[in-house]
Design an enzyme around this catalytic site. Structure first.
Site, PDB file in Angstrom:
ATOM      1  N   ASP A 161     -11.873   6.886  -5.683  1.00 16.64           N
ATOM      2  CA  ASP A 161     -11.183   6.168  -7.135  1.00 16.64           C
ATOM      3  C   ASP A 161     -10.782   7.569  -8.314  1.00 16.64           C
ATOM      4  OD1 ASP A 161     -10.740   4.593  -9.620  1.00 16.64           O
ATOM      5  OD2 ASP A 161     -11.003   2.864  -7.773  1.00 16.64           O
ATOM      6  N   TYR A 173       8.659   1.126  -9.353  1.00 18.39           N
ATOM      7  CA  TYR A 173       7.743   0.714  -9.158  1.00 18.39           C
ATOM      8  C   TYR A 173       7.809   0.520  -7.981  1.00 18.39           C
ATOM      9  CZ  TYR A 173       3.516  -2.186  -7.651  1.00 18.39           C
ATOM     10  OH  TYR A 173       3.119  -2.766  -6.626  1.00 18.39           O
TER      11      TYR A 173
END
Length: 333
Positions: free
Chosen positions: A43, A156
């Site tokens: 991450d 998106y």
């Protein structure tokens, strides 16, 4: 939900979770650790939070790599010696992609391609990735069935559809296995209520707890197939455990198969929150204009997942909201 035989498959595996400090990723990491897996998290903390990993950060079976999927070397390092990959890392939100389509493209498409290449080269057995219900685009058909999609309505949505195309191509070109999970409005513990692109449920919960009026985009008749986090965790595990070749290299709706409109949603939230604070029942809701790129209604068919993966959603909207509200009340007040 999972047999002892299936659990053994997870217990003996090393699993990478990209976006593992995010909402879905951190819940997935915790579940995998509880099942005995060795877990590596990748991450960059752009939208995830280290606090989401507090329960497992010191576990000897857990490893954290701070890095970005847009860097291929980082992806290669993360995939080394890994059996399976859960790819949750992405920049979500339709409004965010409309404001900054370039970054959404870089993370969601280039980053996804990096992960496919790295997983393939590392000999990963299967990659399970977060697809999206936004792929259905302007298709008005209800319920949404996996093979019937429309044209994307936002940058998106385009990025998530391209993910599916790349995954399909990697099977045909390199015989690399994957499964895509089209998430439908996931909610639950650890979902961030803050920021410009916060999801509707945690955002509304926090506003109600502050006795502030939530703003509904439109008249409140837009509806969604709101899906509690534990249903999503179940789907991810089943996607790794699937042994039938017909079940692999597929895309599945990850939902409940029921829809709730925004007016109904706010009523349910007020009901459950009022059990903690009776004043919340008096908070009124405001209405504003519809949001660009939003589809009016979303309802999934989960028949394919039930048939090929053995999926059985355990939480419907009210059960899930009760659990979520309890978590927010006890953790974020």
């Amino acid at each position: 939900m999972i047999t002892e035989h299936q659990k053994e498959k997870i217990t003996t595996s090393k699993i990478l979770v990209t976006g593992g400090a995010g909402f879905i990723g951190s819940n997935l990491c915790e579940t995998l650790i509880s099942l005995g897996a060795e877990v590596r998290c990748l991450d960059n903390f752009a939208t995830g939070h280290k606090r989401n990993l507090d329960a497992i950060i010191n576990n000897s079976a857990f490893e954290l790599i701070e890095g970005d999927i847009r860097d291929i070397n980082t992806c290669n390092t993360a995939c080394k010696d890994v059996d399976y990959v859960f790819h949750e890392a992405a920049l979500g939100s339709v409004p965010r992609s409309l404001k900054d389509p370039v970054t959404s493209n870089e993370v969601n498409i280039s980053g996804f391609l990096n992960m496919l290449v790295a997983a393939r080269d590392a000999g990963v057995k299967r990659l399970v990735y977060a697809a999206s219900s936004s792929t259905y685009g302007d298709s008005e058909a209800l319920p949404k069935i996996e093979d019937n999609i429309g044209k994307p309505l936002s940058p998106y949505a385009i990025t998530k559809y391209v993910n599916e195309l790349y995954a399909d191509n990697f099977k045909k070109s390199y015989d690399f296995d994957s499964i895509g999970l089209r998430y439908f409005n996931v909610f639950g513990r650890k979902q961030d209520p803050n920021g410009a692109y916060a999801a509707v449920i945690p955002k509304f919960v926090m506003q109600f707890m502050k006795h502030e009026s939530p703003l509904i985009n439109g008249d409140g008749t837009y509806s969604r197939d709101f899906t509690y986090i534990d249903n999503v965790i179940q789907m991810n595990l089943l996607a790794i455990l699937a042994d039938d070749p017909k079940a692999v290299n597929q895309v599945y709706n990850t939902a409940v198969g029921d829809r709730t409109n925004l007016v109904e949603l706010t009523q349910l939230l007020k009901k459950h929150l009022s059990a903690y604070d009776s004043e919340i029942a008096k908070v009124e809701v405001k209405h504003g204009p519809n949001r660009p790129g939003d589809i009016p209604h979303s309802l999934a068919s989960v028949e394919k997942a039930e048939k090929l993966l053995g999926y059985k959603p355990e939480f419907h909207i009210e059960d899930g909201l009760k659990e979520a509200v309890n978590w927010y009340w006890n953790n974020l007040r």
